[in-house]
Design an enzyme around this catalytic site. Structure first.
Site: not given
Ligand code: FPP
Length: 260
Positions: A148, A37, A54
């Site tokens: 893994l 997150d 992201h």
């Molecule tokens: C949470 O941050 C993240 C996500 C909803 C997307 C997770 C995706 C990735 C980490 C990309 C990598 C993954 C792969 C498999 C390529 P948020 O957007 O909720 O952040 P915030 O809480 O600051 O708004």
């Protein structure tokens, strides 16, 4: 094990060697689950748009897969896209889908080289067909790998997973295939996306929020929880080792009494 560890440490040059000193290699969590997150907030902090976070988050995942493998974690479950994430603006959803798709293309060779076996959790039917194909391809290519297990949750929700399991089991009862008395923990778990995987020993959440956000609700019943303020794109291999070191200080009682 140790020999293997040092061989890999030499091979993977970006691992901070000193940081591994606090780790007891005989007590590494077998299964680590991560709620990645803080991508959006990290991007905002940099004066960039959310999607930049992201992309950076995908790079973090790359480095965490390596360190997890090096210290001997057997399964890494990561929350990439939840059943609730569809509520985000369509441009952000599309961007994350593209990112997942690119990840499955760009990283596959290296993951395969590291002997990583890919698995997925979630309702894949609602995903774009091109991604579904890439997921199937990644599973196929890495099927015989013995290292893994990288278990990526895409369009995943813990409550949805439990409801699906209940529906499947109810239908088997209705068909007369099983008796209600036969429904036990094992049978229930065999109907979850995570079937055949042991439950997470350690749940990591980055970004400072203290909640489980519908991630592996059944499976984290006895997971040790570790959180940090660091946003996922800024999360380092050292931070991951900190989480492991903290886990190693825990007294896991599973509702029983202290062994010490
Ligand atoms: C949470 O941050 C993240 C996500 C909803 C997307 C997770 C995706 C990735 C980490 C990309 C990598 C993954 C792969 C498999 C390529 P948020 O957007 O909720 O952040 P915030 O809480 O600051 O708004």
């Amino acid at each position: 094990m140790l020999k293997n560890f040092f061989a890999k440490r030499i091979k993977i040059k970006d691992i901070p060697l000193a940081a591994t000193d606090n780790i007891d290699l005989s007590n590494v969590p077998k299964h680590v689950a991560i709620i990645m997150d803080g991508n959006g907030r990290w991007a905002k902090q940099q004066g960039k748009i959310r999607t930049f976070g992201h992309s950076a988050g995908a790079q973090t995942l790359r480095s965490i897969v390596k360190i997890a493998d090096v210290v001997g974690v057997k399964i890494l479950s990561v929350y990439a896209f939840s059943t609730e994430n569809w509520k985000r603006p369509v441009t952000e959803v599309n961007f994350i889908m593209e990112l997942l798709s690119d990840y499955l293309t760009a990283e596959l060779d290296e993951l395969n080289e590291y002997n990583v076996k890919m698995r997925f959790m979630g309702d894949k039917d609602a995903l774009p067909p091109a991604i579904q194909k890439k997921m199937e391809h990644a599973i196929k290519i890495t099927a015989d790998n013995t290292g893994l297990i990288l278990n990526v949750a895409i369009n995943y929700g813990g409550q949805d997973e439990i409801l699906r399991a209940v529906r499947k089991i109810a239908s088997k009862v209705q068909q007369g295939e099983i008796k209600p008395e036969a429904i036990d923990k094992k049978l229930f778990e065999d109907n979850l996306y995570s079937r055949q995987l042991p439950p997470p020993d350690l749940l990591i959440r980055t970004g400072g929020d203290l909640r489980v956000s519908n991630f592996m609700l059944w499976q984290i019943a006895y997971a040790e929880i570790w959180t940090c303020q660091t946003y996922w794109p800024a999360f380092t291999q050292e931070n991951f080792l900190e989480a492991i070191a903290s886990y190693q200080q825990r007294d896991r009682r599973y509702g029983g009494l202290n062994k010490k």
